[in-house]
Design an enzyme around this catalytic site. Structure first.
Site, PDB file in Angstrom:
ATOM      1  N   ASP A   6      -3.065 -29.687  -7.892  1.00  0.00           N
ATOM      2  CA  ASP A   6      -4.482 -29.636  -8.262  1.00  0.00           C
ATOM      3  C   ASP A   6      -4.602 -29.903  -9.759  1.00  0.00           C
ATOM      4  O   ASP A   6      -4.267 -29.047 -10.570  1.00  0.00           O
ATOM      5  CB  ASP A   6      -5.067 -28.259  -7.912  1.00  0.00           C
ATOM      6  CG  ASP A   6      -6.503 -28.100  -8.382  1.00  0.00           C
ATOM      7  OD1 ASP A   6      -7.227 -29.117  -8.433  1.00  0.00           O
ATOM      8  OD2 ASP A   6      -6.896 -26.960  -8.706  1.00  0.00           O
ATOM      9  N   ALA A   7      -5.059 -31.089 -10.115  1.00  0.00           N
ATOM     10  CA  ALA A   7      -5.174 -31.486 -11.518  1.00  0.00           C
ATOM     11  C   ALA A   7      -6.593 -31.231 -12.001  1.00  0.00           C
ATOM     12  O   ALA A   7      -7.525 -31.954 -11.641  1.00  0.00           O
ATOM     13  CB  ALA A   7      -4.799 -32.954 -11.696  1.00  0.00           C
ATOM     14  N   THR A  10      -8.228 -28.488 -17.475  1.00  0.00           N
ATOM     15  CA  THR A  10      -7.428 -27.686 -18.402  1.00  0.00           C
ATOM     16  C   THR A  10      -5.964 -27.622 -17.990  1.00  0.00           C
ATOM     17  O   THR A  10      -5.075 -27.760 -18.819  1.00  0.00           O
ATOM     18  CB  THR A  10      -7.993 -26.254 -18.499  1.00  0.00           C
ATOM     19  OG1 THR A  10      -9.360 -26.315 -18.934  1.00  0.00           O
ATOM     20  CG2 THR A  10      -7.195 -25.421 -19.497  1.00  0.00           C
ATOM     21  N   VAL A  12      -2.856 -28.474 -14.748  1.00  0.00           N
ATOM     22  CA  VAL A  12      -2.420 -29.031 -13.472  1.00  0.00           C
ATOM     23  C   VAL A  12      -1.607 -27.937 -12.788  1.00  0.00           C
ATOM     24  O   VAL A  12      -0.632 -27.433 -13.356  1.00  0.00           O
ATOM     25  CB  VAL A  12      -1.551 -30.293 -13.647  1.00  0.00           C
ATOM     26  CG1 VAL A  12      -1.177 -30.866 -12.286  1.00  0.00           C
ATOM     27  CG2 VAL A  12      -2.278 -31.340 -14.476  1.00  0.00           C
ATOM     28  N   VAL A  13      -2.022 -27.568 -11.582  1.00  0.00           N
ATOM     29  CA  VAL A  13      -1.358 -26.495 -10.844  1.00  0.00           C
ATOM     30  C   VAL A  13      -0.571 -27.102  -9.691  1.00  0.00           C
ATOM     31  O   VAL A  13      -1.101 -27.912  -8.916  1.00  0.00           O
ATOM     32  CB  VAL A  13      -2.370 -25.464 -10.310  1.00  0.00           C
ATOM     33  CG1 VAL A  13      -1.644 -24.341  -9.571  1.00  0.00           C
ATOM     34  CG2 VAL A  13      -3.207 -24.895 -11.447  1.00  0.00           C
ATOM     35  N   GLY A 108     -17.027 -33.424  -7.527  1.00  0.00           N
ATOM     36  CA  GLY A 108     -15.640 -33.274  -7.948  1.00  0.00           C
ATOM     37  C   GLY A 108     -14.743 -32.895  -6.781  1.00  0.00           C
ATOM     38  O   GLY A 108     -15.151 -32.153  -5.872  1.00  0.00           O
ATOM     39  N   ALA A 109     -13.515 -33.392  -6.805  1.00  0.00           N
ATOM     40  CA  ALA A 109     -12.574 -33.117  -5.716  1.00  0.00           C
ATOM     41  C   ALA A 109     -12.328 -31.625  -5.554  1.00  0.00           C
ATOM     42  O   ALA A 109     -12.212 -31.126  -4.426  1.00  0.00           O
ATOM     43  CB  ALA A 109     -11.254 -33.844  -5.988  1.00  0.00           C
ATOM     44  N   ASP A 110     -12.250 -30.895  -6.665  1.00  0.00           N
ATOM     45  CA  ASP A 110     -11.980 -29.461  -6.563  1.00  0.00           C
ATOM     46  C   ASP A 110     -13.097 -28.735  -5.826  1.00  0.00           C
ATOM     47  O   ASP A 110     -12.850 -27.847  -5.002  1.00  0.00           O
ATOM     48  CB  ASP A 110     -11.769 -28.860  -7.955  1.00  0.00           C
ATOM     49  CG  ASP A 110     -12.899 -29.177  -8.938  1.00  0.00           C
ATOM     50  OD1 ASP A 110     -13.717 -30.088  -8.661  1.00  0.00           O
ATOM     51  OD2 ASP A 110     -12.959 -28.525  -9.995  1.00  0.00           O
ATOM     52  N   ARG A 111     -14.335 -29.134  -6.078  1.00  0.00           N
ATOM     53  CA  ARG A 111     -15.477 -28.484  -5.433  1.00  0.00           C
ATOM     54  C   ARG A 111     -15.539 -28.832  -3.946  1.00  0.00           C
ATOM     55  O   ARG A 111     -15.846 -27.975  -3.107  1.00  0.00           O
ATOM     56  CB  ARG A 111     -16.761 -28.878  -6.144  1.00  0.00           C
ATOM     57  CG  ARG A 111     -16.747 -28.511  -7.625  1.00  0.00           C
ATOM     58  CD  ARG A 111     -17.921 -29.065  -8.385  1.00  0.00           C
ATOM     59  NE  ARG A 111     -19.149 -28.312  -8.103  1.00  0.00           N
ATOM     60  CZ  ARG A 111     -20.322 -28.641  -8.613  1.00  0.00           C
ATOM     61  NH1 ARG A 111     -20.435 -29.713  -9.409  1.00  0.00           N
ATOM     62  NH2 ARG A 111     -21.390 -27.912  -8.339  1.00  0.00           N
TER      63      ARG A 111
END
Length: 258
Positions: A6-7, A10, A12-13, A108-111
């Site tokens: 997950d980039a 702040t 990248v995990v 956004g991809a994260d959302r």
């Protein structure tokens, strides 16, 4: 094993999943210039410390809100693991949800991944709060459709702006204030009250307005690094799930394998 990446803006995990369970989690500061080779040197050492062989990883999925970082993460997957990675929202890893907003491609991809995970794990209408560089509030209806949301400055971003644009205010750490009083007796306390309790008041106010507009009971799911901290100070969260985004990636990868 699945390697989920997950980039964010702040960090990248990287998370290692074995049969749906997180077995390892590592993060590195986001730098779009970091090459696939540099990621590999860093990650291989961490895998070795955990006793995980490279060949044990047979699937990789990537989500990013930093387009320039995608190429180098793709290089990492292909050159060092021999795997063509899944990209969240594309091909076999499509979100498969209705994105009911004016510009669906701008989400956004994260959302989107959070919406997938939240709907899979929780029933009914949902509001997902993600504490990242920005703090986002996202509405997912009982059918799993993404209906829109709010983007607010993240608390650390707000603090950076406060400290960076004033001559005399010091840097402080974000934590729950020791005193319940909202009248500070010194500069540091006044700053912490303003940032921390101001943020709590913003969340509570926005959630109340969102629930009123939704018109049905809506659970509030909190994720991101500061979710646990704020959970101590407010009762608006129905659940706190720090790994929601990573779990969403694991769900997409599992669907893609069927």
């Amino acid at each position: 094993m699945l390697l989920a990446i997950d980039a964010g803006n702040t960090n990248v995990v990287f998370a290692l999943f074995d049969e749906g369970i997180v077995k390892g989690r590592w993060r590195i500061a986001t730098d779009a210039r970091r090459t696939g080779d540099e990621y590999a040197v860093w990650l291989m050492q961490l895998l070795d410390i955990r006793g995980v062989e490279r060949k044990a990883i047979d699937r990789i999925i990537i989500s990013t809100v930093v387009p320039r970082a995608l190429h180098n993460l793709d290089v990492l997957a292909r050159h060092y693991f021999g795997i063509e990675p899944l990209i969240a929202g594309q091909g076999a890893a499509s979100y498969a949800i209705d994105i009911d907003v004016d510009e669906p491609r701008s989400l956004g991809a994260d959302r989107a991944v959070n919406a997938v995970a939240a709907h899979t794990k929780f029933a009914g209408d949902l509001i997902v709060i993600d504490f990242g560089t920005a703090t986002t509030f996202d509405v997912i209806d009982f059918n799993g459709a993404y209906k829109g949301g709010i983007i607010a400055p993240g608390i650390n971003l707000s603090l950076d702006a406060l400290v960076g644009n004033t001559a005399m205010l010091p840097r402080i750490a974000i934590e729950v204030p020791e005193s319940p009083s909202v009248i500070g007796r010194n500069t540091e306390d006044q700053m912490l009250i303003g940032v921390f309790w101001g943020y709590v008041a913003m969340m509570e106010g926005l959630i109340a307005r969102m629930r009123s507009q939704i018109g049905r009971p809506a659970k509030v799911i909190a994720t991101g690094g500061l979710a646990v901290l704020f959970d101590e100070a407010t009762d608006i969260f129905d659940a706190v799930d720090p790994d929601l985004t990573l779990e969403g990636l694991a769900i997409l990868a599992e669907r893609a394998s069927k």
